[in-house]
Design an enzyme around this catalytic site. Structure first.
Site, PDB file in Angstrom:
ATOM      1  N   GLY A  99     103.251  15.721  16.968  1.00 26.76           N
ATOM      2  CA  GLY A  99     104.695  15.675  16.779  1.00 26.76           C
ATOM      3  C   GLY A  99     105.152  16.523  15.607  1.00 26.76           C
ATOM      4  O   GLY A  99     106.200  17.163  15.649  1.00 26.76           O
ATOM      5  N   CYS A 100     104.343  16.546  14.568  1.00 32.01           N
ATOM      6  CA  CYS A 100     104.675  17.330  13.377  1.00 32.01           C
ATOM      7  C   CYS A 100     104.593  18.821  13.671  1.00 32.01           C
ATOM      8  O   CYS A 100     105.393  19.603  13.162  1.00 32.01           O
ATOM      9  CB  CYS A 100     103.729  16.966  12.237  1.00 32.01           C
ATOM     10  SG  CYS A 100     103.700  15.205  11.846  1.00 32.01           S
ATOM     11  N   SER A 101     103.634  19.217  14.497  1.00 32.69           N
ATOM     12  CA  SER A 101     103.410  20.633  14.788  1.00 32.69           C
ATOM     13  C   SER A 101     104.275  21.172  15.924  1.00 32.69           C
ATOM     14  O   SER A 101     104.602  22.354  15.944  1.00 32.69           O
ATOM     15  CB  SER A 101     101.943  20.870  15.140  1.00 32.69           C
ATOM     16  OG  SER A 101     101.134  20.676  14.007  1.00 32.69           O
TER      17      SER A 101
END
Length: 180
Positions: free
Chosen positions: A66-68
């Site tokens: 999700g962060c990437s």
């Protein structure tokens, strides 16, 4: 099919999302690590925001799905809009080492846009009261997803995600808050 972000949320200890810091509070005097010219340099968060308006956002981990795929790329893509709305500095933090944060920044073309700082000892995460207890997925305590508008070393707004959600801490939300 369960997404990686949902897996993090499900396997993380079920604690209510709470942030001890609130609008009006001063930034804690914490030093974070940045890889500069192959060497780790400690950066004072207070000094980076002194006399400036900007954005501080945190994620559970570099290179996590999700962060990437969503979180960091949104800030990179919206950099010019965020800058036009008054952001003089944009800082991303995660409970990773400076080498991982630098590699993640390079993979996402953050140079000149988003400063990538490592909260390797989770000092900022603990000072803000935003620990994500996720050892089953991430191996140790990490930072909950959050974002904040910082003005001259003080929190103007704060947004804290529950579990692995990706809603209130995204760049489009901060963009609206910068304009206020």
């Amino acid at each position: 099919m369960i997404t990686a972000a949902a897996a993090i949320a499900q396997k993380a200890t079920k604690k209510p999302a709470k942030m001890t810091v609130k609008a009006g509070d001063a930034l804690p005097d914490v030093k974070l690590d940045e890889l500069v010219g192959g060497e780790i340099k400690q950066q004072s968060l207070k000094e980076l925001f002194a006399g400036k308006k900007g954005i501080l956002f945190g994620v559970p981990g570099a290179f996590t799905p999700g962060c990437s795929k969503t979180h960091l790329p949104g800030y990179v893509a919206d950099f010019e809009k965020l800058q036009a709305a008054g952001a003089e500095v944009i800082i991303c933090v995660a409970v990773n080492d400076a080498f991982a944060m630098d590699a993640w920044g390079q993979a996402n073309n953050t140079a000149g846009k988003v400063v990538m700082l490592a909260d390797a000892r989770a000092e900022l995460t603990k000072a803000l009261g935003i620990e994500l207890d996720a050892p089953a997925v991430l191996g140790n305590t990490r930072c909950r997803r959050f974002s904040a508008v910082i003005e001259d070393g003080k929190f103007k707004t704060v947004n804290l995600e529950a579990g692995g959600e990706l809603t209130c801490s995204l760049s489009n939300v901060i963009l609206d808050q910068l304009k206020q």
